[in-house]
Design an enzyme around this catalytic site. Sequence first.
Site, PDB file in Angstrom:
ATOM      1  N   GLY A  79       8.626  -1.801  -1.532  1.00 48.84           N
ATOM      2  CA  GLY A  79       7.616  -0.868  -2.025  1.00 48.84           C
ATOM      3  C   GLY A  79       6.329  -1.022  -1.244  1.00 48.84           C
ATOM      4  CG  LEU A  80       5.558  -0.611   2.128  1.00 55.10           C
ATOM      5  CD1 LEU A  80       6.081  -0.020   3.427  1.00 55.10           C
ATOM      6  CD2 LEU A  80       4.688  -1.830   2.417  1.00 55.10           C
ATOM      7  N   GLY A  81       3.220   0.857  -2.007  1.00 55.72           N
ATOM      8  CA  GLY A  81       2.136   1.565  -2.669  1.00 55.72           C
ATOM      9  C   GLY A  81       0.808   0.877  -2.405  1.00 55.72           C
ATOM     10  CG  ASN A  82      -2.781   2.803  -3.657  1.00 53.33           C
ATOM     11  OD1 ASN A  82      -2.621   3.265  -2.536  1.00 53.33           O
ATOM     12  ND2 ASN A  82      -3.159   3.551  -4.685  1.00 53.33           N
ATOM     13  CB  VAL A  83      -0.403  -3.188  -5.658  1.00 58.95           C
ATOM     14  CG1 VAL A  83      -0.254  -4.707  -5.778  1.00 58.95           C
ATOM     15  CG2 VAL A  83      -1.281  -2.663  -6.795  1.00 58.95           C
ATOM     16  CB  ALA A  84       3.135  -3.010  -1.803  1.00 60.04           C
ATOM     17  CE  LYS A 141       0.553  -0.312 -22.255  1.00 59.33           C
ATOM     18  NZ  LYS A 141       0.069  -1.144 -21.144  1.00 59.33           N
TER      19      LYS A 141
END
Length: 366
Positions: A180-185, A80
Amino acid sequence: MEIFTYMEKYDYEQLVFCQDKQSGLKAIIAIHNTTLGPALGGTRMWTYETEAQAIEDALRLARGMTYKNAAAGLNLGGGKTVIIGDPFKQKNEEMFRALGRFVQGLNGRYITAEDVGTTVADMDIIHEETDYVTGVSEAFGSSGNPSPMTAYGVYLGMKASAKEAFGSDMLEGKTVAVQGLGNVAFSLCKHLYEEGAKLIVTDINKEAVARAVEAFGATAVDPADIYTQDADIFAPCALGAIVNDTTLPQMKFRVIAGSANNQLQESRHGQLLYERGIVYAPDYVINAGGVINVADELYGYNYERAKARVEKIYDSLQKIYTISRDEQLPTYLAANRLAEQRIASVAKSRSQFLQNSKHILNMKKG
């Protein structure tokens, strides 16, 4: 922090301090383990309060990538980079070009990618100085937006978890509470809706909630009420540390399987889930679709090959649940065991190969 004491405790290989006065770059590259292959992990830019915090974050995240990559079946180790600075005010081209030169100087021991506070455009600048970077623009052979592949992996991982909890991986008729309702969700919701699952959704973004209600016939609830829902499966896809002393007593779910990172506030909460009989899909295993997808760029990106590798998340979780049952371990520890066993096996094989090579060399000398 006693740096060498910490590195020795968790068996880190290398810590690199990178400074470029002209651009203002102050970065730390941590390489945890390269037994399985070169270390892969993103570049994070953050306004750390102290240099010690930045060092600790780089080390912690690098070790997490070792486990994530190993459990995902990738031939990659963990590393990282963290950049100390405000990603909204202090970025410049010279900074990322300088970082690219430092990465290049490691001669392939470490491969970087996008992370919190950095973008595809930043990766493109790094790419001007080194080939040891993934997640660049599609014009350079990138895999593009990783969200759909991450969601696909979470969906398959949820099916594996449902099989462990209910005896079948069918999600039709199951109620899934999505936080959560982002792009992935949102992509995950699409998979669930198409299989016939019932959706309960929440997000602080009211527009995202309205979109999910319209697209999937989902039931919307207040963010504070998501933990008390009568759902079979809980899919945390937003903040971390959502399994904690406050939320856990409210939960009636049989399965927790979502894309959020660091879902357990503390390790002991994983033990408490185990004691309550809640099947928990370890986050770094179920959400590995994105890193699997981006890692495929190292071979010349091929969508079908990347998708096939993401589908192995299902198998990985089945192995973890078997270890959990056989050894009576909470699943977060079983996931660590799976990753550690793979690393140890490759290390043993490599050691045996070196011993055999040395023996043959000595025979030739004799």
